[in-house]
Design an enzyme around this catalytic site. Structure first.
Site, short mmCIF file in Angstrom:
data_model
loop_
_atom_site.label_atom_id
_atom_site.label_comp_id
_atom_site.label_asym_id
_atom_site.label_seq_id
_atom_site.Cartn_x
_atom_site.Cartn_y
_atom_site.Cartn_z
CE LYS A 67 -21.73 -121.09 33.60
NZ LYS A 67 -21.12 -119.77 33.48
CD GLU A 114 -27.13 -123.68 43.40
OE1 GLU A 114 -27.48 -122.51 43.61
OE2 GLU A 114 -26.00 -124.10 43.73
CE LYS A 135 -23.62 -121.09 30.07
NZ LYS A 135 -22.81 -120.01 30.52
C1 PBG Z 1 -18.90 -117.26 32.18
C2 PBG Z 1 -19.80 -117.85 31.19
C3 PBG Z 1 -19.57 -119.03 30.45
C4 PBG Z 1 -20.61 -119.13 29.53
C5 PBG Z 1 -21.46 -118.05 29.74
N1 PBG Z 1 -20.96 -117.26 30.79
C6 PBG Z 1 -18.44 -119.98 30.44
C7 PBG Z 1 -18.02 -120.66 31.68
O1 PBG Z 1 -18.74 -120.71 32.67
O2 PBG Z 1 -16.90 -121.17 31.67
C8 PBG Z 1 -20.72 -120.21 28.49
C9 PBG Z 1 -21.56 -119.92 27.32
C10 PBG Z 1 -21.34 -120.82 26.15
O3 PBG Z 1 -20.61 -121.82 26.18
O4 PBG Z 1 -21.94 -120.49 25.11
N2 PBG Z 1 -19.25 -117.22 33.49
#
Ligand code: PBG
Length: 324
Positions: free
Chosen positions: A196, A234, A249
């Site tokens: 992520k 990771e 992501k």
């Molecule tokens: C929170 C989380 C986020 C997203 C999914 N879970 C935001 C972040 O990490 O700030 C983002 C999903 C999206 O932008 O559609 N942990």
């Protein structure tokens, strides 16, 4: 002309093209992320995500039933938590009667065939807007793990099929796996948000949940967008710690990472077409600059071509409808 080899021959008709098509997108590949809100009969649009509403549980149940009828197998739940309930330890996240827990139970009761995936991270519940415990401006790793484990347990108790840690703390997958197993939840799966990235494409999501960090950014825990070898590291760690599935992501700007991951692991790979990616396509379509439906399906097919088994996308019900 003396051209013996003509690739265009295989593209001449629709049936030829269908015969030689290498990748397909079906509703079964889609996971629908949804925002759930307190109240009855409530729908509050997310301004930066045209077509996406925050929904109260009663509306959510109906929408998820419809999506399931279109072939969408799973939803990922994100609660909109009242500011008054936020604190530095995200304590509302383990409230048995909390919004998320009630939403899980309602979905398992009224849409039992649908796989319910829950997010494990402190940010929707945190007065700091960070995914971990904050002390003197630092995001503490080890102190966060018990908070995440308690949150995952609470979600499992409410009926979640899969918990999805999205916080990027080190060691969290093993810690959560142990906690689930110790409480008899050995059948609850873990979808790890393993790779992520600290991305600017999450902006509209943070609008939807009002969950932006109050200070600083997430770069000390989410990954540097410049890195791909680190993504494999990771991912491998999360698999060793017990992840059943892994995720990359954001999605479209990171399809190279999806491909590398798919080529190197033996678990299902998910990719998340995040809020900013959705917003870009919708905004251009609203201007009349892009054909929304065509771009939607093309973008989802691109995830499949890159090797994603599952795609989290706000387009899920719309795409499933187009694919009927
Ligand atoms: C929170 C989380 C986020 C997203 C999914 N879970 C935001 C972040 O990490 O700030 C983002 C999903 C999206 O932008 O559609 N942990």
């Amino acid at each position: 002309m003396e051209i013996r080899i003509r690739p265009r021959r295989n593209r001449r008709t629709a049936s030829l093209r269908a015969m030689v098509r290498e990748n397909r997108i079906t509703p079964e590949n889609l996971i629908w992320p949804v925002f759930v809100l307190e109240g009855q009969d409530q729908r509050i649009p997310v301004k930066s995500m045209p077509g996406v509403d925050r929904m109260s549980i009663d509306i959510l149940v109906k929408e998820v039933q419809e999506a399931a009828a279109l072939g969408v197998p799973a939803v990922a739940l994100f609660p909109v938590v009242d500011d008054k309930l936020k604190d530095s330890m995200a304590s509302e996240s383990t409230n048995e009667e909390g919004l998320l827990q009630r939403a899980i139970r309602a979905l398992k009761e009224h849409a039992p065939s649908v796989t319910v995936i829950t997010d494990v991270a402190m940010d929707p519940y945190s007065s700091d807007g960070h995914d971990g415990v904050v002390e003197n401006g630092q995001i503490l790793n080890d102190e966060t793990l018990p908070v995440l484990a308690e949150m995952a347990l609470s979600q499992a108790e409410a009926g979640a099929d899969i918990v999805a840690p999205s916080d990027m703390m080190d060691g969290r997958i093993g810690y959560i796996r142990d906690a689930l197993d110790a409480s008899g939840f050995e059948d609850v799966g873990i979808l790890a948000y393993s790779a992520k990235y600290a991305s600017a494409f999450y902006g509209p999501f943070r609008d939807a949940l009002d969950s932006a960090p109050k200070h600083g950014d997430k770069k000390t825990y989410q990954m540097d967008p410049a890195n791909v070898i680190e993504a494999l590291r990771e991912i491998q760690l999360d698999i060793e710690e017990g992840a059943d599935m892994v995720m990359v992501k954001p999605g479209m700007p990171y399809l190279d990472v999806v491909r590398v991951v798919r080529d190197n692991v033996e678990v299902p790979v998910a990719a998340y077409q995040v809020s900013g990616e959705y917003a870009m396509i919708e905004a251009a379509a609203q201007q009349g600059w892009l054909d929304r439906d065509a771009c939607m399906l093309e973008s989802l097919l691109a995830f499949r071509r890159a090797g994603a088994d599952m795609i989290l996308t706000y387009f899920a019900p719309a795409a499933a409808r187009l694919l009927q």
